[in-house]
Design a protein around this motif. Sequence first.
Motif, PDB file in Angstrom:
ATOM      1  N   CYS A  28       3.949  10.701  -3.052  1.00  0.00           N
ATOM      2  CA  CYS A  28       3.334  10.862  -4.383  1.00  0.00           C
ATOM      3  C   CYS A  28       2.024  10.091  -4.480  1.00  0.00           C
ATOM      4  CB  CYS A  28       4.280  10.357  -5.459  1.00  0.00           C
ATOM      5  SG  CYS A  28       5.827  11.232  -5.548  1.00  0.00           S
ATOM      6  N   ALA A  29       1.407   9.788  -3.323  1.00  0.00           N
ATOM      7  CA  ALA A  29       0.175   8.984  -3.325  1.00  0.00           C
ATOM      8  C   ALA A  29      -0.880   9.563  -4.264  1.00  0.00           C
ATOM      9  CB  ALA A  29      -0.374   8.874  -1.907  1.00  0.00           C
ATOM     10  N   GLN A  30      -0.820  10.898  -4.439  1.00  0.00           N
ATOM     11  CA  GLN A  30      -1.846  11.524  -5.279  1.00  0.00           C
ATOM     12  C   GLN A  30      -1.219  12.197  -6.499  1.00  0.00           C
ATOM     13  OE1 GLN A  30      -4.473  14.086  -3.082  1.00  0.00           O
ATOM     14  NE2 GLN A  30      -4.678  12.666  -1.369  1.00  0.00           N
ATOM     15  N   ALA A  31      -0.007  11.780  -6.867  1.00  0.00           N
ATOM     16  CA  ALA A  31       0.706  12.578  -7.875  1.00  0.00           C
ATOM     17  C   ALA A  31       1.270  11.757  -9.018  1.00  0.00           C
ATOM     18  CB  ALA A  31       1.810  13.381  -7.196  1.00  0.00           C
ATOM     19  N   SER A  60       0.843  -1.193   0.000  1.00  0.00           N
ATOM     20  CA  SER A  60       0.000   0.000   0.000  1.00  0.00           C
ATOM     21  C   SER A  60       0.878   1.244   0.000  1.00  0.00           C
ATOM     22  CB  SER A  60      -0.878   0.028   1.257  1.00  0.00           C
ATOM     23  OG  SER A  60      -0.053   0.180   2.395  1.00  0.00           O
ATOM     24  N   GLY A  61       0.250   2.374  -0.198  1.00  0.00           N
ATOM     25  CA  GLY A  61       0.982   3.638  -0.123  1.00  0.00           C
ATOM     26  C   GLY A  61       1.521   3.847   1.282  1.00  0.00           C
ATOM     27  N   THR A  62       0.741   3.426   2.292  1.00  0.00           N
ATOM     28  CA  THR A  62       1.185   3.586   3.679  1.00  0.00           C
ATOM     29  C   THR A  62       2.446   2.756   3.912  1.00  0.00           C
ATOM     30  OG1 THR A  62      -1.131   3.805   4.283  1.00  0.00           O
ATOM     31  CG2 THR A  62       0.411   3.440   6.094  1.00  0.00           C
ATOM     32  N   ASP A  63       2.453   1.487   3.420  1.00  0.00           N
ATOM     33  CA  ASP A  63       3.648   0.649   3.551  1.00  0.00           C
ATOM     34  C   ASP A  63       4.819   1.263   2.805  1.00  0.00           C
ATOM     35  OD1 ASP A  63       2.463  -1.169   5.120  1.00  0.00           O
ATOM     36  OD2 ASP A  63       2.390  -2.804   3.661  1.00  0.00           O
ATOM     37  N   HIS A 116       2.697  15.837  -2.481  1.00  0.00           N
ATOM     38  CA  HIS A 116       2.169  16.484  -3.689  1.00  0.00           C
ATOM     39  C   HIS A 116       0.662  16.230  -3.708  1.00  0.00           C
ATOM     40  CE1 HIS A 116       6.381  16.652  -4.490  1.00  0.00           C
ATOM     41  NE2 HIS A 116       6.477  15.368  -4.761  1.00  0.00           N
ATOM     42  N   LEU A 117      -0.043  17.046  -2.961  1.00  0.00           N
ATOM     43  CA  LEU A 117      -1.462  16.763  -2.737  1.00  0.00           C
ATOM     44  C   LEU A 117      -2.324  17.172  -3.936  1.00  0.00           C
ATOM     45  CD1 LEU A 117      -2.739  15.567  -0.139  1.00  0.00           C
ATOM     46  CD2 LEU A 117      -3.632  17.834   0.300  1.00  0.00           C
ATOM     47  N   TYR A 118      -3.348  16.422  -4.161  1.00  0.00           N
ATOM     48  CA  TYR A 118      -4.290  16.669  -5.266  1.00  0.00           C
ATOM     49  C   TYR A 118      -3.540  16.771  -6.602  1.00  0.00           C
ATOM     50  CZ  TYR A 118      -6.773  18.463  -1.127  1.00  0.00           C
ATOM     51  OH  TYR A 118      -7.291  18.630   0.108  1.00  0.00           O
ATOM     52  N   PHE A 172       4.225   5.857  -3.733  1.00  0.00           N
ATOM     53  CA  PHE A 172       2.982   6.012  -4.514  1.00  0.00           C
ATOM     54  C   PHE A 172       1.910   5.115  -3.924  1.00  0.00           C
ATOM     55  CE2 PHE A 172       6.101   7.553  -7.425  1.00  0.00           C
ATOM     56  CZ  PHE A 172       5.454   8.485  -8.223  1.00  0.00           C
ATOM     57  N   SER A 173       0.673   5.494  -4.117  1.00  0.00           N
ATOM     58  CA  SER A 173      -0.436   4.637  -3.679  1.00  0.00           C
ATOM     59  C   SER A 173      -1.216   4.202  -4.912  1.00  0.00           C
ATOM     60  CB  SER A 173      -1.372   5.422  -2.764  1.00  0.00           C
ATOM     61  OG  SER A 173      -2.610   4.761  -2.652  1.00  0.00           O
ATOM     62  N   PHE A 174      -1.684   2.969  -4.878  1.00  0.00           N
ATOM     63  CA  PHE A 174      -2.532   2.486  -5.976  1.00  0.00           C
ATOM     64  C   PHE A 174      -3.873   2.036  -5.434  1.00  0.00           C
ATOM     65  CE2 PHE A 174       1.688   2.551  -7.526  1.00  0.00           C
ATOM     66  CZ  PHE A 174       1.584   2.889  -8.857  1.00  0.00           C
ATOM     67  N   TYR A 175      -4.287   2.686  -4.379  1.00  0.00           N
ATOM     68  CA  TYR A 175      -5.626   2.475  -3.825  1.00  0.00           C
ATOM     69  C   TYR A 175      -6.630   2.674  -4.971  1.00  0.00           C
ATOM     70  CZ  TYR A 175      -9.326   2.852  -0.362  1.00  0.00           C
ATOM     71  OH  TYR A 175     -10.440   2.635   0.382  1.00  0.00           O
ATOM     72  N   THR A 197      -2.652  16.587   4.823  1.00  0.00           N
ATOM     73  CA  THR A 197      -2.359  15.372   4.066  1.00  0.00           C
ATOM     74  C   THR A 197      -3.224  14.253   4.610  1.00  0.00           C
ATOM     75  OG1 THR A 197      -0.635  13.829   3.375  1.00  0.00           O
ATOM     76  CG2 THR A 197      -0.426  14.734   5.595  1.00  0.00           C
ATOM     77  N   ALA A 198      -3.129  13.080   3.994  1.00  0.00           N
ATOM     78  CA  ALA A 198      -3.856  11.921   4.522  1.00  0.00           C
ATOM     79  C   ALA A 198      -3.182  11.481   5.817  1.00  0.00           C
ATOM     80  CB  ALA A 198      -3.799  10.786   3.505  1.00  0.00           C
ATOM     81  N   VAL A 199      -3.949  10.839   6.689  1.00  0.00           N
ATOM     82  CA  VAL A 199      -3.426  10.416   7.985  1.00  0.00           C
ATOM     83  C   VAL A 199      -2.208   9.506   7.811  1.00  0.00           C
ATOM     84  CG1 VAL A 199      -4.916   8.386   8.269  1.00  0.00           C
ATOM     85  CG2 VAL A 199      -4.118   9.596  10.277  1.00  0.00           C
ATOM     86  N   ALA A 200      -2.132   8.803   6.656  1.00  0.00           N
ATOM     87  CA  ALA A 200      -1.073   7.820   6.419  1.00  0.00           C
ATOM     88  C   ALA A 200       0.320   8.442   6.476  1.00  0.00           C
ATOM     89  CB  ALA A 200      -1.284   7.164   5.055  1.00  0.00           C
ATOM     90  N   THR A 201       0.474   9.688   6.041  1.00  0.00           N
ATOM     91  CA  THR A 201       1.811  10.296   6.013  1.00  0.00           C
ATOM     92  C   THR A 201       2.372  10.393   7.430  1.00  0.00           C
ATOM     93  OG1 THR A 201       0.868  11.673   4.252  1.00  0.00           O
ATOM     94  CG2 THR A 201       3.106  12.186   4.940  1.00  0.00           C
TER      95      THR A 201
END
Length: 372
Positions: free
Chosen positions: A327-330, A228-231, A301-303, A349-352, A254-258
Amino acid sequence: MLYGKIYGLKVTSLRLTNTYGPRMRIKDARQTFLGWWIRQVIEGEEIQVYGTGKQIRDFNFVDDVVDAMLRAAVEPKAIGEVYNLGGEPIGLADLAKLLIECNGTGSFRIVPFPREREVIDIGDYYGSYEKIRTHLGREPKVPLKDGLKRTLDYYKKFFTLLHLKRKMIVMIPQASPLSQFLSYKQEILEAIEKVLDSGQYILGPEVQAFEQEFAQFVGVRFGVGVASGTDALHLAIRAVDVGPSDEVITVPHTAVATVAAIEMCGATPVLVDIDLDTYTLSPHRLETVITSRTKAIIPVHLYGHPADMEPILEIARRHHVFVIEDCAQAHGAMYQGKRMGSFGDLAAFSFYPTKNLGQLVMEELLSQMILR
Ligand SMILES: Cc1ncc(COP(=O)(O)O)c(C=O)c1O
């Protein structure tokens, strides 16, 4: 609480009852009945009160909920506590009357639950806010009547402005994974079939190919697929040897994950405010929070909007700290002609599904660590 226990996070639990106010959902009766009633009373529809109308519920205006959250967030003694956020209690028929009074016009009808259908009415449901009042000094400030008037005012203006007086509000969905799937249905199904036919369901050539292709797309040498992006963030922070005595700088927006990923490494998250134009880490404020314990900086890098990497990298180099890009959202976002994820020492990166599996990309570092 369980999430906190699993990840060793400091958690405070607030049990909200009915929160209402501007921007509440008013589109669907199942989301919140008060939102539904507000829409009905503004549109001149008769409000339907199900059951006896005597059931009691309690209500908190949104500002009072935010105030309670902020108090709980900054108060160390709130850690590990559970607080009820009981609001102003009122019977539902009385609530309908009050709403009509605040609106200036309207009507309501009691609709008893049909005998043939076994509807279980949960009766009265409200909480006491005594504990949060004595522990955190939190007292609701907005009486129900004032809160209802403010909410009605907001929606009346909203309906008029948008010329939607006779229509329900259609919200633009935040994400639409189904439509993404449908646009590439054939390719996705063929790719899934290829993996299933190969008999190799974990790692294997497909994952390897994806890692290489994605790294190439970003413009870096290596990519490693993780859960996951969190991992990806957690592993990236650990990869630069961050531990309990270190500080890691990131942003609050940011998301709580950061922040969770930093805490999962036992380090202290240090929050630096965002730039109001880009909603990303403000390079001007960055240097004010760097200390001798700072080990890494995580710009987000939000949104899809890149953080201003040039000054961030310059400051990081001068202070010898690592830069890990969130870069979860980038995916695909660019800055000075290069893709996000190619600037820092590592990137996550996240691929949720609303973005899309987890992937960690990096330049040199992990290879060095693996080789070490
Ligand atoms: C900015 C940011 N960082 C990290 C994450 C965590 O990604 P994941 O949900 O894949 O664990 C998210 C996901 O919401 C995110 O938006």
